[in-house]
Design an enzyme around this catalytic site. Structure first.
Site, PDB file in Angstrom:
ATOM      1  N   HIS A 157      -3.526   6.193  -0.044  1.00  0.00           N
ATOM      2  CA  HIS A 157      -4.426   4.791  -0.678  1.00  0.00           C
ATOM      3  C   HIS A 157      -5.435   4.923  -1.144  1.00  0.00           C
ATOM      4  CE1 HIS A 157      -4.033   0.412  -0.364  1.00  0.00           C
ATOM      5  NE2 HIS A 157      -4.448   0.327   0.423  1.00  0.00           N
ATOM      6  N   ASN A 175      -9.624  -1.718  -3.375  1.00  0.00           N
ATOM      7  CA  ASN A 175      -8.827  -1.514  -2.726  1.00  0.00           C
ATOM      8  C   ASN A 175      -6.968  -2.240  -3.786  1.00  0.00           C
ATOM      9  OD1 ASN A 175      -6.491  -2.177  -1.907  1.00  0.00           O
ATOM     10  ND2 ASN A 175      -6.884  -2.043   0.050  1.00  0.00           N
ATOM     11  N   CYS A 229       0.914  -1.127   0.086  1.00  0.00           N
ATOM     12  CA  CYS A 229      -0.068   0.126   0.311  1.00  0.00           C
ATOM     13  C   CYS A 229       0.880   1.411  -0.249  1.00  0.00           C
ATOM     14  CB  CYS A 229      -1.154  -0.235   1.010  1.00  0.00           C
ATOM     15  SG  CYS A 229      -2.132  -1.421   1.519  1.00  0.00           S
TER      16      CYS A 229
END
Lengths: 354, 76
Positions: A270, A300, A122
């Site tokens: 992120h 994600n 991430c």
């Protein structure tokens, strides 16, 4: 309390020339038509309704390669002029060699080009930018190809709702080069290794090699099930980590750039999940309209989420006018990185579907 | 903020009618008490009380009273 570490000197004479992202195939709904209320509650909290999923024969590197080839054509970058390739991912082609070496061959880069992998998730995009910008700033490279992405769908258990409904696959390419112009990129980086067990794939490395045992799917908390070769995510602990670190990270980036919140045209975080981003906005009293929320149709996407949010949410504006942006990546490690970036109309390609 | 006021926030969080929860309510008996609710509890403690609660300690709680005890420095 946040330990901000040393104040890193802003990196001058580095320009982000272009960004492109590629996703595998069409966006696929995370839930079937007959999903119950409990699953719908999960997706309304994560903000993810669909995402792209790579087929078994498509790797992260393939997505990055597609993005890199199109971007270099658009920028008229001759492949022979690239002297640095950095591949940031947690889903490489193989244990060895470095996927960067494989990509070097496929892209036809020159023998004088340095190429290596960085294992981060991430936080990886901002770490990657810091690395290539440092090498350009110090004269170790003039033109760098930063390839960042993940295919996390390959490592999630379909019967673990803490991850199965959240992650999507994507790869990115960012072209970074030396410039005579007085630019400045301000970075803040950090790590808390005590958080390592909260987001991990325990087996498949050399501490715990793959075996019949590690492949066995066993029941876990909350009615979920996964194997030791699947991604494990402790959502509440990660949320706690985010609260403890990310507001301080964002504040430190803005302060070190000598900006104030109102100076920032766009915050590109992120894209962890909607609940978390909403909470950061509320907690830091950020202007909601300046904070990108770009995960409804991609999920994600781990290390690719920041460039992907720029491509899907900011392309028109960032290619038209100079902007002040704050980028922040945070998660697996625990690891975090922030950047204050004054963009100067980079080339940004429309999302590529392979 | 009082304990009663925070219980009201918890009821809202897990979609229960006001007055459903009391200090002695057992978490195992609350149908909506899942990992999303735990994250919601952490978020509410942060937002309303500027309190930080380790997830591990939340998982050790069996009743609403025990949950609120994690915040006892911040609740009246």
């Amino acid at each position: 309390m946040m330990d901000a570490g040393i104040e890193r000197r802003p990196l001058a004479n580095v320009r982000i020339a272009g960004i492109a992202c590629a996703v595998p195939g069409p966006s696929v709904p995370v839930l079937g038509p007959d999903a119950g209320a409990e699953l719908q509650k999960v997706t309304s909290s994560t903000g993810v309704s669909s995402r792209h999923v790579a087929l078994p024969d498509v790797c992260t590197s393939d997505l990055c390669q597609a993005a890199a080839e199109r971007l270099c054509v658009e920028l008229s970058w001759d492949m022979s002029t690239i002297d640095l390739l950095v591949f940031v991912s947690q889903t490489p082609d193989a244990v060895l060699p470095s996927t960067a070496c494989i990509l070097h061959g496929k892209l036809g880069l020159s023998a004088g080009c340095a190429a290596f992998d960085v294992n981060l998730g991430c936080s990886g995009y901002v770490y990657g930018l810091q690395l290539v910008a440092s090498l350009i700033n110090s004269g170790q490279a003039r033109r760098a190809l930063l390839l960042v992405g993940d295919t996390i769908s390959k490592v999630t258990s379909p019967v673990d709702r803490s991850v199965a409904l959240l992650f999507g696959d994507a790869g990115s390419a960012t072209c970074v080069e030396f410039t005579d112009q007085p630019t400045a990129m301000t970075f803040v980086l950090g790590t808390d290794g005590s958080g390592a067990p909260h987001l991990q794939i325990p087996a498949g490395g050399f501490r715990q090699p793959r075996s019949n045992e590690t492949a066995a799917v066993v029941s876990a908390e909350g009615g979920n099930a996964r194997s030791a070769e699947n991604l494990f995510m402790n959502g509440p602990e990660i949320f706690n980590f985010t609260l403890a670190r990310v507001p301080a990270l964002i504040a430190a980036v803005i302060a070190q750039a000598k900006w104030v919140v109102a100076d920032v045209d766009a915050f590109v975080f992120h894209q962890a999940n909607k609940f978390m981003l909403d909470h950061i906005v509320k907690r830091m009293k950020l202007p909601k309209e300046a904070v990108l929320m770009e995960l409804a149709e991609v999920g994600n996407t781990s290390s690719a989420s920041i460039p992907l949010a720029i491509v899907t949410g900011l392309r028109e504006r960032i290619t038209r006018e100079p902007m002040r942006l704050v980028l922040a990546g945070f998660g697996v490690g625990f690891s975090w990185a922030g950047l204050a970036w004054s963009s100067d109309r980079p080339v940004v390609l429309p999302l590529i579907q392979t | 903020m009082t304990r009663a006021e925070f219980i009201r926030i918890l009821e809202d969080l897990i979609e229960l009618n006001p007055g459903t929860l009391s200090g002695s309510t057992r978490l195992a008996d609350i149908q909506n008490w899942d990992s999303l609710a735990v994250i919601g509890f952490i978020a509410a403690a942060d937002e309303h009380l500027a309190a930080s609660v380790p997830a591990q300690r939340i998982y050790q709680c069996e009743t609403i009273d025990q949950l609120l005890d994690l915040l006892k420095d911040k609740l009246q």
